[in-house]
Scaffold this motif. Structure first.
Motif, PDB file in Angstrom:
ATOM      1  N   LEU A   1      14.645   7.813  -4.527  1.00 61.67           N
ATOM      2  CA  LEU A   1      14.482   8.940  -5.454  1.00 61.67           C
ATOM      3  C   LEU A   1      13.032   9.435  -5.376  1.00 61.67           C
ATOM      4  O   LEU A   1      12.718  10.295  -4.573  1.00 61.67           O
ATOM      5  CB  LEU A   1      14.864   8.499  -6.870  1.00 61.67           C
ATOM      6  N   SER A   2      12.177   8.915  -6.199  1.00 58.42           N
ATOM      7  CA  SER A   2      10.747   9.244  -6.164  1.00 58.42           C
ATOM      8  C   SER A   2      10.038   8.265  -7.072  1.00 58.42           C
ATOM      9  O   SER A   2      10.660   7.528  -7.840  1.00 58.42           O
ATOM     10  CB  SER A   2      10.499  10.682  -6.644  1.00 58.42           C
ATOM     11  N   TRP A   3       8.699   8.242  -7.003  1.00 55.26           N
ATOM     12  CA  TRP A   3       7.947   7.282  -7.802  1.00 55.26           C
ATOM     13  C   TRP A   3       8.156   7.500  -9.297  1.00 55.26           C
ATOM     14  O   TRP A   3       8.034   6.557 -10.088  1.00 55.26           O
ATOM     15  CB  TRP A   3       6.458   7.338  -7.478  1.00 55.26           C
TER      16      TRP A   3
ATOM     17  N   LEU B   1       9.648  -5.572  -8.321  1.00 56.42           N
ATOM     18  CA  LEU B   1       9.233  -5.204  -6.968  1.00 56.42           C
ATOM     19  C   LEU B   1      10.376  -4.579  -6.177  1.00 56.42           C
ATOM     20  O   LEU B   1      10.204  -3.557  -5.498  1.00 56.42           O
ATOM     21  CB  LEU B   1       8.696  -6.434  -6.239  1.00 56.42           C
ATOM     22  N   LEU B   2      11.563  -5.183  -6.274  1.00 52.68           N
ATOM     23  CA  LEU B   2      12.712  -4.632  -5.560  1.00 52.68           C
ATOM     24  C   LEU B   2      13.128  -3.281  -6.136  1.00 52.68           C
ATOM     25  O   LEU B   2      13.376  -2.320  -5.396  1.00 52.68           O
ATOM     26  CB  LEU B   2      13.886  -5.611  -5.622  1.00 52.68           C
ATOM     27  N   ALA B   3      13.216  -3.221  -7.464  1.00 54.37           N
ATOM     28  CA  ALA B   3      13.615  -1.968  -8.101  1.00 54.37           C
ATOM     29  C   ALA B   3      12.605  -0.870  -7.803  1.00 54.37           C
ATOM     30  O   ALA B   3      12.977   0.284  -7.525  1.00 54.37           O
ATOM     31  CB  ALA B   3      13.763  -2.165  -9.602  1.00 54.37           C
ATOM     32  N   GLY B   4      11.319  -1.216  -7.848  1.00 60.10           N
ATOM     33  CA  GLY B   4      10.295  -0.230  -7.536  1.00 60.10           C
ATOM     34  C   GLY B   4      10.413   0.298  -6.120  1.00 60.10           C
ATOM     35  O   GLY B   4      10.267   1.493  -5.867  1.00 60.10           O
ATOM     36  N   GLY B   5      10.689  -0.604  -5.170  1.00 56.93           N
ATOM     37  CA  GLY B   5      10.856  -0.175  -3.787  1.00 56.93           C
ATOM     38  C   GLY B   5      12.054   0.733  -3.599  1.00 56.93           C
ATOM     39  O   GLY B   5      11.974   1.778  -2.948  1.00 56.93           O
ATOM     40  N   VAL B   6      13.191   0.332  -4.166  1.00 57.59           N
ATOM     41  CA  VAL B   6      14.419   1.127  -4.012  1.00 57.59           C
ATOM     42  C   VAL B   6      14.279   2.489  -4.684  1.00 57.59           C
ATOM     43  O   VAL B   6      14.622   3.532  -4.096  1.00 57.59           O
ATOM     44  CB  VAL B   6      15.629   0.358  -4.592  1.00 57.59           C
TER      45      VAL B   6
ATOM     46  N   VAL C   1       5.590  -0.788 -10.861  1.00 60.25           N
ATOM     47  CA  VAL C   1       4.766   0.323 -10.363  1.00 60.25           C
ATOM     48  C   VAL C   1       4.012  -0.044  -9.093  1.00 60.25           C
ATOM     49  O   VAL C   1       3.521   0.851  -8.387  1.00 60.25           O
ATOM     50  CB  VAL C   1       3.755   0.792 -11.431  1.00 60.25           C
ATOM     51  N   ASN C   2       3.897  -1.342  -8.787  1.00 60.84           N
ATOM     52  CA  ASN C   2       3.052  -1.750  -7.657  1.00 60.84           C
ATOM     53  C   ASN C   2       3.473  -1.111  -6.344  1.00 60.84           C
ATOM     54  O   ASN C   2       2.642  -0.596  -5.592  1.00 60.84           O
ATOM     55  CB  ASN C   2       3.065  -3.281  -7.526  1.00 60.84           C
ATOM     56  N   VAL C   3       4.781  -1.159  -6.053  1.00 57.40           N
ATOM     57  CA  VAL C   3       5.263  -0.638  -4.776  1.00 57.40           C
ATOM     58  C   VAL C   3       5.075   0.871  -4.699  1.00 57.40           C
ATOM     59  O   VAL C   3       4.893   1.437  -3.613  1.00 57.40           O
ATOM     60  CB  VAL C   3       6.752  -1.011  -4.581  1.00 57.40           C
ATOM     61  N   ALA C   4       5.085   1.548  -5.855  1.00 55.19           N
ATOM     62  CA  ALA C   4       4.977   3.011  -5.873  1.00 55.19           C
ATOM     63  C   ALA C   4       3.531   3.496  -5.865  1.00 55.19           C
ATOM     64  O   ALA C   4       3.295   4.715  -5.801  1.00 55.19           O
ATOM     65  CB  ALA C   4       5.699   3.556  -7.106  1.00 55.19           C
ATOM     66  N   LEU C   5       2.554   2.597  -5.920  1.00 55.42           N
ATOM     67  CA  LEU C   5       1.158   3.012  -6.079  1.00 55.42           C
ATOM     68  C   LEU C   5       0.659   3.981  -4.999  1.00 55.42           C
ATOM     69  O   LEU C   5       0.001   4.979  -5.329  1.00 55.42           O
ATOM     70  CB  LEU C   5       0.256   1.775  -6.133  1.00 55.42           C
TER      71      LEU C   5
ATOM     72  N   THR D   1       7.870   0.476   4.559  1.00 51.17           N
ATOM     73  CA  THR D   1       8.527   1.346   3.580  1.00 51.17           C
ATOM     74  C   THR D   1       8.430   0.680   2.200  1.00 51.17           C
ATOM     75  O   THR D   1       8.140  -0.515   2.105  1.00 51.17           O
ATOM     76  CB  THR D   1      10.003   1.568   3.925  1.00 51.17           C
ATOM     77  N   PRO D   2       8.688   1.436   1.117  1.00 48.16           N
ATOM     78  CA  PRO D   2       8.671   0.815  -0.209  1.00 48.16           C
ATOM     79  C   PRO D   2       9.623  -0.371  -0.335  1.00 48.16           C
ATOM     80  O   PRO D   2       9.281  -1.385  -0.960  1.00 48.16           O
ATOM     81  CB  PRO D   2       9.076   1.964  -1.133  1.00 48.16           C
ATOM     82  N   VAL D   3      10.818  -0.270   0.237  1.00 49.15           N
ATOM     83  CA  VAL D   3      11.783  -1.361   0.149  1.00 49.15           C
ATOM     84  C   VAL D   3      11.285  -2.571   0.927  1.00 49.15           C
ATOM     85  O   VAL D   3      11.393  -3.718   0.465  1.00 49.15           O
ATOM     86  CB  VAL D   3      13.165  -0.919   0.656  1.00 49.15           C
TER      87      VAL D   3
END
Length: 449
Positions: A150-152, A140-145, A17-21, A284-286
Motif C-alpha cells: 500500500l504505502s507507508w 516488522l512484518l506488518a510494516g514491511g507488507v 514504523v521502522n521498515v517504513a522509515l 524491499t520492505p518485506v
C-alpha cells in the motif's frame, strides 16, 4: 482477549514504523538525523508520561484511562497517516505516545482485576507475555507488507480499525475497578520528561548544526536546569515519580541505570539495521521485515527458557549472559555493515539478529526482577512504572546519540559500522553496571543474610 490485543497494538507500534522509515524520510523530507524523531517522539512521550499515568489511572479508574488512552492513540494514528510534513508526523507520533502511556498501565491492572487466581490468570498472563514478545516481529512484518503493498501511511492507519475494536470490546466487556486516591507528581513527571526531550533535541541538533551552535548549547542548558528542578521537586513530593531513594546507593541505582541503556543499544540496532538493509543493501520492505524477524524469534525462545534457568543459575548470571549476547550481536552487525554492499545476501544480517534476540530475551526478565527486588520496599509501585519508563526513554535518548554519531562519521555510506560499534557500548555499560551491583535474589525459603 481485548486487553491482550491492546498490549499487542501498543508494542507493535514501537517497531511497525521502522521498515517504513526510508519511505517516510523521502516523502516528507526528513534529514538522516531528523528521521530518528519518528521513533523517539513516540518513545519519549510514552516513557516520560508513563511515570505519571499509572496514578492517573488510579484516580479516574483503569477502564476509563484505557478508553481515553486508546482513543487518543487512534486519533493520533490517523493524523500521522494524513501528515503532509515532517513536523505533523512527529507531533502525531508524540501524541500517540501520550495515548499509549495512559492506556498501558491500565492493561495489567484490568488483567489482574478481571481474572481469578489459578489457571485462568496463568493463561491470561501467558498471552500477555506472548503479545509483548511477538509484538516486534508482528510490527516488522506488518510494516514491511503495508509499506510495500500500500504505502507507508498505512503503518499509521492500521491502528484505527484495531483501536476501534479494542474500544468496542472494552465498553462491552470490561468492568470498571474501584478508584484509589493518590497525589499526582505533575512537576516531577514534566521535569523528567523535559530532561530527556532536551537531551534528545540537543544530540539530534548537534548532528545538523554542530556542537557549538547556540541551539545545541541552549538545549543542554535546558536539560541541566530541568535535571536540577527534578531533584528539588522529588525531594519534597510525598509520592514522587522518581523517588530519590532509588539513587541513594548503587545497589538500587545500578540495575535501574542498566535498564536505561539496554534499550538504547537494542532500538539503535533495529533502527540502523533497517537503514542498512533498505538503503545500502537494497532490500524491499518485506525482505527487511523478514531479516529482522529472527531477532524476535530469538527473543521469544530465550524468554521461554529463562524462567526455567533462573532457579538454577540466578538472575545475575542469566542477566550477564544476556547482556553479553547484546554486546556481541550489535558488534557483529558492525562488521556486517563494514563489508555491506548491494551484492550482500540476507544471511549475514540474520545471524547477529538471532544473537541479539537471544541476548534480549535473557536480559529483561532478570534485570527487571533485580530492580524490583533491590528497590526500597515502600516504592515498589514507583519502581514498576520507572522500569517501563526508563526502557522507552533510554531507547529515545540512545537513538538520538547514535543519529548524531552517524552524521558525524560519514552518514550511511561510511558511518554505519562505527554507529553500530557505538551502539554496542550501551549494553556494555549495562553489563558493567548490572554485573557489579546486581545480587542474586534468594529463594522464598532461603535464609536471608
Amino acid at each position: 482477549m481485548i486487553l491482550v490485543l491492546t498490549q499487542l497494538m501498543l508494542v507493535v507500534d514501537t517497531s511497525i514504523v521502522n521498515v517504513a522509515l526510508p519511505d517516510i524520510g523521502r516523502d516528507l523530507g526528513f534529514s538522516s538525523a531528523g528521521l530518528s524523531w519518528v521513533v523517539t517522539a513516540y518513545a519519549l512521550s510514552f516513557g516520560g508520561l508513563i511515570l505519571l499515568s499509572g496514578k492517573v489511572g488510579s484516580l479516574i479508574g483503569p477502564r476509563r484511562a484505557l478508553l481515553v488512552g486508546v482513543s487518543v492513540f487512534v486519533v493520533a494514528s490517523v493524523a500521522g497517516g494524513l501528515a503532509s510534513t515532517a513536523a505533523v508526523l512527529v507531533t502525531a507520533r508524540a501524541v500517540q505516545g501520550v495515548g499509549a502511556a495512559l492506556a498501558a498501565p491500565s492493561v495489567m491492572v484490568l488483567l489482574m482485576g478481571v481474572t481469578t487466581p489459578g489457571p485462568q490468570r496463568s493463561r491470561a498472563l501467558s498471552m500477555f507475555v506472548l503479545a509483548i514478545g511477538s509484538g516486534a516481529a508482528v510490527g516488522l512484518l506488518a510494516g514491511g507488507v503495508l509499506t510495500q503493498t500500500l504505502s507507508w501511511e498505512w503503518v499509521m492507519f492500521v491502528n484505527a480499525p484495531i483501536g476501534i475494536l479494542v474500544l468496542a470490546g472494552a465498553l462491552r466487556h470490561l468492568p470498571e475497578l474501584p478508584r484509589q486516591g493518590t497525589s499526582l507528581d505533575i512537576a516531577g513527571a514534566a521535569s523528567s520528561t523535559l530532561v530527556m526531550v532536551a537531551l534528545v533535541f540537543a544530540f539530534t541538533s548537534a548532528a545538523e548544526r554542530g556542537w557549538s551552535g547556540p541551539v545545541v548549547i541552549g538545549a543542554f542548558a535546558v536539560a541541566a536546569l530541568s535535571g536540577i528542578t527534578l531533584v528539588l521537586v522529588e525531594r519534597r513530593h510525598p509520592h514522587p515519580v522518581m523517588p530519590p531513594a532509588f539513587f541513594a546507593s548503587m545497589r538500587s541505582a545500578g540495575p535501574l541505570l542498566s535498564m536505561l541503556v539496554i534499550p538504547a543499544g537494542q532500538v539503535g540496532f533495529l533502527f540502523f539495521t533497517t537503514l542498512l538493509t533498505r538503503q545500502v543493501l537494497g532490500f524491499t520492505p518485506v525482505q527487511t521485515g523478514l531479516a529482522l524477524v529472527p531477532f524476535t524469534l530469538g527473543l521469544i525462545t530465550a524468554n521461554q527458557l529463562t524462567p526455567r534457568l533462573l532457579p538454577r543459575l540466578g538472575e545475575r548470571v542469566i542477566g550477564i549472559a544476556g547482556l553479553t549476547g547484546l554486546v556481541l550481536g550489535i558488534a557483529w552487525m558492525s562488521l556486517v555493515a563494514a563489508e555491506a554492499g548491494p551484492d550482500t545476501s540476507i544471511v549475514p544480517v540474520l545471524l547477529p539478529s538471532v544473537l541479539l534476540g537471544l541476548g534480549a530475551g535473557a536480559t529483561f526478565a532478570p534485570v527487571t526482577a533485580v530492580i524490583m527486588h533491590q528497590a526500597p520496599a515502600e516504592h515498589i509501585g514507583a519502581a514498576a512504572s520507572l522500569n517501563q519508563g526508563l526502557q522507552q526513554l533510554g531507547g529515545g535518548m540512545g537513538l538520538a546519540i547514535l543519529a548524531s554519531v552517524l552524521t558525524g562519521t560519514g552518514g550511511l555510506e561510511n558511518g554505519l559500522s562505527t554507529t553500530f560499534l557505538v551502539a554496542a557500548a550501551f549494553p556494555l555499560t549495562a553489563l558493567i553496571l548490572f554485573g557489579t551491583w546486581a545480587r542474586r535474589i534468594p529463594a522464598p525459603d532461603a535464609p536471608h543474610a
